[in-house]
Design a protein around this motif. Structure first.
Motif, PDB file in Angstrom:
ATOM      1  N   HIS A 166       0.811  -1.218   0.000  1.00 41.62           N
ATOM      2  CA  HIS A 166       0.000   0.000   0.000  1.00 41.62           C
ATOM      3  C   HIS A 166       0.845   1.269   0.000  1.00 41.62           C
ATOM      4  O   HIS A 166       0.308   2.376  -0.147  1.00 41.62           O
ATOM      5  CB  HIS A 166      -0.960   0.002   1.194  1.00 41.62           C
ATOM      6  CG  HIS A 166      -0.299   0.170   2.523  1.00 41.62           C
ATOM      7  ND1 HIS A 166       0.476  -0.801   3.100  1.00 41.62           N
ATOM      8  CD2 HIS A 166      -0.287   1.232   3.388  1.00 41.62           C
ATOM      9  CE1 HIS A 166       0.932  -0.376   4.264  1.00 41.62           C
ATOM     10  NE2 HIS A 166       0.485   0.858   4.457  1.00 41.62           N
ATOM     11  N   LEU A 167       2.175   1.116   0.152  1.00 40.04           N
ATOM     12  CA  LEU A 167       3.066   2.271   0.151  1.00 40.04           C
ATOM     13  C   LEU A 167       3.905   2.373  -1.128  1.00 40.04           C
ATOM     14  O   LEU A 167       4.680   3.320  -1.279  1.00 40.04           O
ATOM     15  CB  LEU A 167       4.010   2.211   1.354  1.00 40.04           C
ATOM     16  CG  LEU A 167       3.368   2.229   2.749  1.00 40.04           C
ATOM     17  CD1 LEU A 167       4.448   2.082   3.810  1.00 40.04           C
ATOM     18  CD2 LEU A 167       2.585   3.519   2.956  1.00 40.04           C
ATOM     19  N   ARG A 168       3.734   1.446  -2.031  1.00 40.76           N
ATOM     20  CA  ARG A 168       4.614   1.404  -3.202  1.00 40.76           C
ATOM     21  C   ARG A 168       4.370   2.524  -4.203  1.00 40.76           C
ATOM     22  O   ARG A 168       5.308   3.053  -4.787  1.00 40.76           O
ATOM     23  CB  ARG A 168       4.458   0.044  -3.904  1.00 40.76           C
ATOM     24  CG  ARG A 168       5.006  -1.109  -3.085  1.00 40.76           C
ATOM     25  CD  ARG A 168       4.717  -2.456  -3.726  1.00 40.76           C
ATOM     26  NE  ARG A 168       5.146  -3.537  -2.847  1.00 40.76           N
ATOM     27  CZ  ARG A 168       4.863  -4.813  -3.034  1.00 40.76           C
ATOM     28  NH1 ARG A 168       4.147  -5.176  -4.099  1.00 40.76           N
ATOM     29  NH2 ARG A 168       5.291  -5.721  -2.182  1.00 40.76           N
ATOM     30  N   LEU A 169       3.114   2.888  -4.396  1.00 43.05           N
ATOM     31  CA  LEU A 169       2.787   3.931  -5.368  1.00 43.05           C
ATOM     32  C   LEU A 169       2.116   5.100  -4.666  1.00 43.05           C
ATOM     33  O   LEU A 169       1.085   4.932  -4.016  1.00 43.05           O
ATOM     34  CB  LEU A 169       1.861   3.370  -6.454  1.00 43.05           C
ATOM     35  CG  LEU A 169       1.460   4.356  -7.558  1.00 43.05           C
ATOM     36  CD1 LEU A 169       2.670   4.692  -8.436  1.00 43.05           C
ATOM     37  CD2 LEU A 169       0.339   3.777  -8.417  1.00 43.05           C
ATOM     38  N   TRP A 170       2.701   6.280  -4.820  1.00 37.55           N
ATOM     39  CA  TRP A 170       2.124   7.515  -4.268  1.00 37.55           C
ATOM     40  C   TRP A 170       1.847   8.458  -5.423  1.00 37.55           C
ATOM     41  O   TRP A 170       2.723   8.713  -6.251  1.00 37.55           O
ATOM     42  CB  TRP A 170       3.080   8.157  -3.278  1.00 37.55           C
ATOM     43  CG  TRP A 170       2.525   9.391  -2.614  1.00 37.55           C
ATOM     44  CD1 TRP A 170       1.754   9.440  -1.493  1.00 37.55           C
ATOM     45  CD2 TRP A 170       2.703  10.758  -3.029  1.00 37.55           C
ATOM     46  NE1 TRP A 170       1.437  10.752  -1.177  1.00 37.55           N
ATOM     47  CE2 TRP A 170       2.010  11.576  -2.109  1.00 37.55           C
ATOM     48  CE3 TRP A 170       3.376  11.358  -4.087  1.00 37.55           C
ATOM     49  CZ2 TRP A 170       1.970  12.961  -2.205  1.00 37.55           C
ATOM     50  CZ3 TRP A 170       3.337  12.738  -4.201  1.00 37.55           C
ATOM     51  CH2 TRP A 170       2.646  13.535  -3.274  1.00 37.55           C
ATOM     52  N   VAL A 171       0.620   8.968  -5.494  1.00 39.55           N
ATOM     53  CA  VAL A 171       0.214   9.798  -6.631  1.00 39.55           C
ATOM     54  C   VAL A 171      -0.438  11.083  -6.134  1.00 39.55           C
ATOM     55  O   VAL A 171      -1.269  11.050  -5.217  1.00 39.55           O
ATOM     56  CB  VAL A 171      -0.780   9.039  -7.543  1.00 39.55           C
ATOM     57  CG1 VAL A 171      -1.257   9.936  -8.687  1.00 39.55           C
ATOM     58  CG2 VAL A 171      -0.141   7.768  -8.089  1.00 39.55           C
ATOM     59  N   LYS A 172      -0.062  12.187  -6.744  1.00 41.46           N
ATOM     60  CA  LYS A 172      -0.728  13.457  -6.461  1.00 41.46           C
ATOM     61  C   LYS A 172      -0.857  14.237  -7.759  1.00 41.46           C
ATOM     62  O   LYS A 172       0.061  14.280  -8.571  1.00 41.46           O
ATOM     63  CB  LYS A 172       0.034  14.278  -5.422  1.00 41.46           C
ATOM     64  CG  LYS A 172      -0.744  15.516  -4.988  1.00 41.46           C
ATOM     65  CD  LYS A 172      -0.288  16.040  -3.643  1.00 41.46           C
ATOM     66  CE  LYS A 172      -1.190  17.168  -3.158  1.00 41.46           C
ATOM     67  NZ  LYS A 172      -0.854  17.596  -1.794  1.00 41.46           N
ATOM     68  N   ARG A 173      -1.994  14.875  -7.953  1.00 39.90           N
ATOM     69  CA  ARG A 173      -2.313  15.562  -9.210  1.00 39.90           C
ATOM     70  C   ARG A 173      -1.986  17.052  -9.137  1.00 39.90           C
ATOM     71  O   ARG A 173      -2.277  17.725  -8.150  1.00 39.90           O
ATOM     72  CB  ARG A 173      -3.778  15.364  -9.551  1.00 39.90           C
ATOM     73  CG  ARG A 173      -4.219  16.022 -10.862  1.00 39.90           C
ATOM     74  CD  ARG A 173      -5.521  15.419 -11.354  1.00 39.90           C
ATOM     75  NE  ARG A 173      -5.349  13.998 -11.643  1.00 39.90           N
ATOM     76  CZ  ARG A 173      -6.308  13.211 -12.124  1.00 39.90           C
ATOM     77  NH1 ARG A 173      -7.512  13.714 -12.374  1.00 39.90           N
ATOM     78  NH2 ARG A 173      -6.075  11.925 -12.348  1.00 39.90           N
ATOM     79  N   LEU A 174      -1.392  17.550 -10.214  1.00 41.56           N
ATOM     80  CA  LEU A 174      -1.175  18.976 -10.397  1.00 41.56           C
ATOM     81  C   LEU A 174      -2.076  19.431 -11.540  1.00 41.56           C
ATOM     82  O   LEU A 174      -1.958  18.954 -12.670  1.00 41.56           O
ATOM     83  CB  LEU A 174       0.290  19.265 -10.758  1.00 41.56           C
ATOM     84  CG  LEU A 174       0.652  20.735 -10.986  1.00 41.56           C
ATOM     85  CD1 LEU A 174       0.550  21.516  -9.676  1.00 41.56           C
ATOM     86  CD2 LEU A 174       2.066  20.863 -11.568  1.00 41.56           C
ATOM     87  N   HIS A 175      -2.996  20.346 -11.239  1.00 43.91           N
ATOM     88  CA  HIS A 175      -3.927  20.831 -12.249  1.00 43.91           C
ATOM     89  C   HIS A 175      -3.302  21.986 -13.042  1.00 43.91           C
ATOM     90  O   HIS A 175      -2.446  22.717 -12.548  1.00 43.91           O
ATOM     91  CB  HIS A 175      -5.231  21.284 -11.592  1.00 43.91           C
ATOM     92  CG  HIS A 175      -6.036  20.163 -11.034  1.00 43.91           C
ATOM     93  ND1 HIS A 175      -6.855  19.383 -11.818  1.00 43.91           N
ATOM     94  CD2 HIS A 175      -6.121  19.662  -9.770  1.00 43.91           C
ATOM     95  CE1 HIS A 175      -7.439  18.462 -11.071  1.00 43.91           C
ATOM     96  NE2 HIS A 175      -7.009  18.608  -9.824  1.00 43.91           N
ATOM     97  N   ARG A 176      -3.747  22.140 -14.242  1.00 43.84           N
ATOM     98  CA  ARG A 176      -3.262  23.201 -15.121  1.00 43.84           C
ATOM     99  C   ARG A 176      -3.569  24.572 -14.522  1.00 43.84           C
ATOM    100  O   ARG A 176      -4.683  24.833 -14.064  1.00 43.84           O
ATOM    101  CB  ARG A 176      -3.917  23.069 -16.497  1.00 43.84           C
ATOM    102  CG  ARG A 176      -3.397  24.044 -17.545  1.00 43.84           C
ATOM    103  CD  ARG A 176      -4.143  23.903 -18.859  1.00 43.84           C
ATOM    104  NE  ARG A 176      -3.574  24.768 -19.874  1.00 43.84           N
ATOM    105  CZ  ARG A 176      -2.621  24.415 -20.723  1.00 43.84           C
ATOM    106  NH1 ARG A 176      -2.144  23.178 -20.682  1.00 43.84           N
ATOM    107  NH2 ARG A 176      -2.148  25.273 -21.617  1.00 43.84           N
ATOM    108  N   ASP A 177      -2.578  25.441 -14.539  1.00 45.41           N
ATOM    109  CA  ASP A 177      -2.716  26.818 -14.059  1.00 45.41           C
ATOM    110  C   ASP A 177      -2.255  27.718 -15.202  1.00 45.41           C
ATOM    111  O   ASP A 177      -1.058  27.943 -15.385  1.00 45.41           O
ATOM    112  CB  ASP A 177      -1.848  27.014 -12.809  1.00 45.41           C
ATOM    113  CG  ASP A 177      -1.946  28.420 -12.227  1.00 45.41           C
ATOM    114  OD1 ASP A 177      -2.387  29.341 -12.956  1.00 45.41           O
ATOM    115  OD2 ASP A 177      -1.568  28.607 -11.050  1.00 45.41           O
ATOM    116  N   ASP A 178      -3.199  28.218 -15.985  1.00 42.40           N
ATOM    117  CA  ASP A 178      -2.847  28.981 -17.183  1.00 42.40           C
ATOM    118  C   ASP A 178      -2.065  30.249 -16.865  1.00 42.40           C
ATOM    119  O   ASP A 178      -1.188  30.652 -17.645  1.00 42.40           O
ATOM    120  CB  ASP A 178      -4.103  29.325 -17.979  1.00 42.40           C
ATOM    121  CG  ASP A 178      -4.688  28.118 -18.706  1.00 42.40           C
ATOM    122  OD1 ASP A 178      -3.889  27.261 -19.125  1.00 42.40           O
ATOM    123  OD2 ASP A 178      -5.919  28.033 -18.842  1.00 42.40           O
ATOM    124  N   ALA A 179      -2.368  30.888 -15.744  1.00 45.18           N
ATOM    125  CA  ALA A 179      -1.645  32.106 -15.370  1.00 45.18           C
ATOM    126  C   ALA A 179      -0.174  31.803 -15.099  1.00 45.18           C
ATOM    127  O   ALA A 179       0.720  32.530 -15.546  1.00 45.18           O
ATOM    128  CB  ALA A 179      -2.294  32.749 -14.150  1.00 45.18           C
TER     129      ALA A 179
END
Length: 211
Positions: A166-179
Motif C-alpha cells: 500500500h506504500l509502493r505507489l504515491w500519486v498526487k495531481r497537479l492541475h493546469r494553471d494557465d496564469a
C-alpha cells in the motif's frame, strides 16, 4: 507529437539545442534579489554548446538512476491498474508557439492527463510519502509538459517496489494553471533569447554586422 523512443538517438537529436521540461527548475532558478542561480547559467551554456556542436550534452547516469529507469514500466503498470487508466507513450512534444522548446512526458493519460513517474531511492520515496507534497523541483517540469501538450492535469507518481504494497505507489495531481504557465512561457522566451544572443556572439555575428 513525435513518435520516438525516449532515450533513443532520434529522441536525443530532437531535444538537442532546445529548452526541455526536465530542466525547467534550473532555467527558472532566480534568487530573491533577481539574480540567477549558477544552475541556470550552466544550463544556458549547455544549450549553447549543443547549438554549436549539434551534439546532445552527456550527463552522468548513476546506478540508482539506471535502477529507477528500469523500474519505470512497473510504476506505469501499477498506476494503470490502480486508476483503470489508458496510458500512451510518447517521444518529444514541441511547444505549439515557442520554437526550440518542448517536453517528453512519461505517459499520456486518456484524453486530458499526463503522468510524470519518479522511481527514486527508498529514502526519497518515503520522504515524499511523509511530506505529502510533490517535490518542488518537479513542478516546473510538469507545468511545461502541460504547456506543450495542452493537457489539463499531470499526475506525479513516486514508486518503490520494496516497501509494503500500500506504500509502493504515491500519486498526487497537479492541475493546469494557465496564469502560471503564461509566466513560465515568458521565462522560456527570455531563456532562449539569451541562448540565441550567446550563439550569435560566438559565431561572430556582431562583428560581421559592425563591419
Amino acid at each position: 507529437m513525435a513518435e520516438m523512443i525516449q532515450g533513443s538517438s532520434q529522441w536525443l537529436e530532437a531535444r538537442c539545442g532546445r529548452f526541455t521540461a526536465s530542466r525547467g527548475h534550473e532555467a527558472f532558478a532566480f534568487r530573491k534579489d533577481g539574480k540567477p542561480y549558477a544552475a541556470r547559467e550552466n544550463y544556458i551554456m549547455e544549450v549553447v554548446a549543443e547549438r554549436l556542436t549539434g551534439y546532445a550534452t552527456q550527463h552522468f547516469v548513476s546506478s540508482a538512476m539506471m535502477d529507477g529507469q528500469e523500474r519505470e514500466p512497473q510504476a506505469a503498470d501499477a498506476y494503470a491498474f490502480l486508476f483503470g487508466a489508458d496510458l500512451t507513450q510518447v517521444g518529444f512534444v514541441e511547444h505549439p508557439q515557442i520554437p526550440m522548446s518542448g517536453a517528453s512526458p512519461d505517459r499520456l493519460v486518456g484524453e486530458d492527463g499526463l503522468l510524470e513517474i519518479k522511481c527514486p531511492t527508498i529514502k526519497t520515496h518515503l520522504d515524499t510519502l511523509l511530506c505529502g507534497e510533490i517535490p518542488e523541483e518537479y513542478l516546473a517540469q510538469m507545468r511545461w509538459q502541460m504547456a506543450c501538450t495542452g493537457r489539463q492535469w499531470c499526475d506525479f507518481a513516486s514508486w518503490h517496489p520494496s516497501v509494503p504494497a500500500h506504500l509502493r505507489l504515491w500519486v498526487k495531481r497537479l492541475h493546469r494553471d494557465d496564469a502560471q504557465i503564461a509566466k513560465d512561457e515568458a521565462a522560456v522566451v527570455a531563456f532562449l533569447a539569451e541562448v540565441d544572443a550567446r550563439v550569435a556572439k560566438l559565431l561572430g555575428t556582431d562583428q560581421a554586422e559592425a563591419a
